[in-house]
Design a protein around this motif. Sequence first.
Motif, PDB file in Angstrom:
ATOM      1  N   SER A 165       0.806  -1.217   0.000  1.00 49.06           N
ATOM      2  CA  SER A 165       0.000   0.000   0.000  1.00 49.06           C
ATOM      3  C   SER A 165       0.845   1.276   0.000  1.00 49.06           C
ATOM      4  CB  SER A 165      -0.926   0.000   1.222  1.00 49.06           C
ATOM      5  OG  SER A 165      -0.158  -0.084   2.421  1.00 49.06           O
ATOM      6  N   VAL A 166       2.126   1.162   0.348  1.00 45.65           N
ATOM      7  CA  VAL A 166       2.963   2.369   0.419  1.00 45.65           C
ATOM      8  C   VAL A 166       4.131   2.330  -0.550  1.00 45.65           C
ATOM      9  CG1 VAL A 166       2.351   2.604   2.858  1.00 45.65           C
ATOM     10  CG2 VAL A 166       4.546   1.568   2.240  1.00 45.65           C
ATOM     11  N   LYS A 167       4.369   1.201  -1.179  1.00 47.92           N
ATOM     12  CA  LYS A 167       5.518   1.068  -2.072  1.00 47.92           C
ATOM     13  C   LYS A 167       5.445   2.086  -3.193  1.00 47.92           C
ATOM     14  CE  LYS A 167       8.454  -2.574  -3.916  1.00 47.92           C
ATOM     15  NZ  LYS A 167       8.606  -4.028  -4.113  1.00 47.92           N
ATOM     16  N   GLY A 168       6.555   2.765  -3.420  1.00 44.88           N
ATOM     17  CA  GLY A 168       6.602   3.800  -4.443  1.00 44.88           C
ATOM     18  C   GLY A 168       6.251   5.182  -3.924  1.00 44.88           C
ATOM     19  N   ARG A 169       5.676   5.245  -2.720  1.00 46.33           N
ATOM     20  CA  ARG A 169       5.324   6.540  -2.128  1.00 46.33           C
ATOM     21  C   ARG A 169       6.153   6.821  -0.879  1.00 46.33           C
ATOM     22  NH1 ARG A 169       0.425   7.249   0.046  1.00 46.33           N
ATOM     23  NH2 ARG A 169       0.115   5.027   0.531  1.00 46.33           N
ATOM     24  N   PHE A 170       6.479   5.782  -0.117  1.00 38.72           N
ATOM     25  CA  PHE A 170       7.235   5.936   1.132  1.00 38.72           C
ATOM     26  C   PHE A 170       8.658   5.428   0.936  1.00 38.72           C
ATOM     27  CE2 PHE A 170       3.475   5.605   4.367  1.00 38.72           C
ATOM     28  CZ  PHE A 170       2.805   6.590   3.656  1.00 38.72           C
ATOM     29  N   THR A 171       9.593   6.046   1.654  1.00 34.00           N
ATOM     30  CA  THR A 171      10.980   5.609   1.629  1.00 34.00           C
ATOM     31  C   THR A 171      11.520   5.552   3.045  1.00 34.00           C
ATOM     32  OG1 THR A 171      11.326   6.640  -0.535  1.00 34.00           O
ATOM     33  CG2 THR A 171      13.296   6.061   0.734  1.00 34.00           C
ATOM     34  N   ILE A 172      12.061   4.396   3.418  1.00 36.13           N
ATOM     35  CA  ILE A 172      12.683   4.246   4.728  1.00 36.13           C
ATOM     36  C   ILE A 172      14.190   4.371   4.584  1.00 36.13           C
ATOM     37  CG2 ILE A 172      12.822   1.719   4.558  1.00 36.13           C
ATOM     38  CD1 ILE A 172      12.241   1.613   7.586  1.00 36.13           C
ATOM     39  N   SER A 173      14.810   5.013   5.545  1.00 39.60           N
ATOM     40  CA  SER A 173      16.267   5.153   5.546  1.00 39.60           C
ATOM     41  C   SER A 173      16.751   5.225   6.989  1.00 39.60           C
ATOM     42  CB  SER A 173      16.703   6.406   4.775  1.00 39.60           C
ATOM     43  OG  SER A 173      16.168   7.577   5.379  1.00 39.60           O
ATOM     44  N   ARG A 174      18.042   5.111   7.176  1.00 38.20           N
ATOM     45  CA  ARG A 174      18.584   5.183   8.533  1.00 38.20           C
ATOM     46  C   ARG A 174      19.953   5.825   8.498  1.00 38.20           C
ATOM     47  NH1 ARG A 174      18.752  -0.752  10.771  1.00 38.20           N
ATOM     48  NH2 ARG A 174      19.774   0.253  12.567  1.00 38.20           N
ATOM     49  N   ASP A 175      20.290   6.458   9.597  1.00 40.55           N
ATOM     50  CA  ASP A 175      21.603   7.054   9.784  1.00 40.55           C
ATOM     51  C   ASP A 175      22.136   6.498  11.099  1.00 40.55           C
ATOM     52  OD1 ASP A 175      23.818   8.616  10.360  1.00 40.55           O
ATOM     53  OD2 ASP A 175      22.926  10.433   9.581  1.00 40.55           O
ATOM     54  N   ASN A 176      22.986   5.500  11.014  1.00 36.49           N
ATOM     55  CA  ASN A 176      23.471   4.847  12.228  1.00 36.49           C
ATOM     56  C   ASN A 176      24.345   5.768  13.070  1.00 36.49           C
ATOM     57  OD1 ASN A 176      22.078   2.500  11.663  1.00 36.49           O
ATOM     58  ND2 ASN A 176      23.811   1.496  10.685  1.00 36.49           N
ATOM     59  N   ALA A 177      24.990   6.730  12.436  1.00 40.53           N
ATOM     60  CA  ALA A 177      25.811   7.676  13.188  1.00 40.53           C
ATOM     61  C   ALA A 177      24.948   8.559  14.081  1.00 40.53           C
ATOM     62  CB  ALA A 177      26.625   8.534  12.237  1.00 40.53           C
ATOM     63  N   ASN A 219      21.875   7.447  15.106  1.00 39.07           N
ATOM     64  CA  ASN A 219      20.914   6.556  15.766  1.00 39.07           C
ATOM     65  C   ASN A 219      19.478   6.904  15.406  1.00 39.07           C
ATOM     66  OD1 ASN A 219      23.019   5.237  16.942  1.00 39.07           O
ATOM     67  ND2 ASN A 219      22.667   5.998  19.006  1.00 39.07           N
ATOM     68  N   THR A 220      19.250   7.153  14.146  1.00 34.58           N
ATOM     69  CA  THR A 220      17.936   7.615  13.705  1.00 34.58           C
ATOM     70  C   THR A 220      17.493   6.872  12.449  1.00 34.58           C
ATOM     71  OG1 THR A 220      18.356   9.817  14.628  1.00 34.58           O
ATOM     72  CG2 THR A 220      16.587   9.629  13.016  1.00 34.58           C
ATOM     73  N   VAL A 221      16.225   6.549  12.409  1.00 39.12           N
ATOM     74  CA  VAL A 221      15.608   5.982  11.212  1.00 39.12           C
ATOM     75  C   VAL A 221      14.518   6.942  10.753  1.00 39.12           C
ATOM     76  CG1 VAL A 221      13.922   4.610  12.512  1.00 39.12           C
ATOM     77  CG2 VAL A 221      14.578   3.920  10.205  1.00 39.12           C
ATOM     78  N   TYR A 222      14.348   7.029   9.446  1.00 41.68           N
ATOM     79  CA  TYR A 222      13.411   7.990   8.856  1.00 41.68           C
ATOM     80  C   TYR A 222      12.375   7.264   8.003  1.00 41.68           C
ATOM     81  CZ  TYR A 222      17.348  11.044   9.976  1.00 41.68           C
ATOM     82  OH  TYR A 222      18.366  11.708  10.622  1.00 41.68           O
ATOM     83  N   LEU A 223      11.242   7.927   7.850  1.00 39.26           N
ATOM     84  CA  LEU A 223      10.226   7.456   6.914  1.00 39.26           C
ATOM     85  C   LEU A 223       9.740   8.677   6.129  1.00 39.26           C
ATOM     86  CD1 LEU A 223       8.629   4.946   5.963  1.00 39.26           C
ATOM     87  CD2 LEU A 223       6.777   5.716   7.466  1.00 39.26           C
ATOM     88  N   GLN A 224      10.191   8.779   4.894  1.00 38.19           N
ATOM     89  CA  GLN A 224       9.732   9.852   4.018  1.00 38.19           C
ATOM     90  C   GLN A 224       8.445   9.398   3.359  1.00 38.19           C
ATOM     91  OE1 GLN A 224      11.048  13.001   3.390  1.00 38.19           O
ATOM     92  NE2 GLN A 224       9.170  13.294   2.194  1.00 38.19           N
ATOM     93  N   MET A 225       7.388  10.175   3.543  1.00 38.21           N
ATOM     94  CA  MET A 225       6.073   9.803   3.041  1.00 38.21           C
ATOM     95  C   MET A 225       5.620  10.856   2.031  1.00 38.21           C
ATOM     96  SD  MET A 225       4.264   8.518   6.568  1.00 38.21           S
ATOM     97  CE  MET A 225       4.171  10.164   7.260  1.00 38.21           C
TER      98      MET A 225
END
Length: 122
Positions: free
Chosen positions: A63-75, A77-83
Amino acid sequence: QVQLVESGGGLVQAGGSLRLSCAASGRTFSSYFMGWFRQAPGKEREFVAAISWSATSTYYARSVKGRFTISRDNAKNTVYLQMNSLKPEDTAVYYCAVAKVATMRANEYDYWGQGTQVTVSS
């Protein structure tokens, strides 16, 4: 023990964008598989997206593929969800969570944040 704090939720019109953040503290963040889930009123919690510890693998609900992007920055300690291209049916409380294994099953995640509300108006 891992503590997770989500932020970035809010009210947006259909077609708009939001970026959610999840800041982690406690145990080594980089070794965990991270996921985003959401729960709308009267519905069960559902998988949205997940990312491997190295960020080389990502997973999305249909339902979100192509619209949402998950990413992370281990330095950081954060994960993101671009919607992007948000729809009214994306309205829900969004939760981030960590797991020791690669999984999209909510019951296999070990730690959860408190959630952040996303409301998409039509």
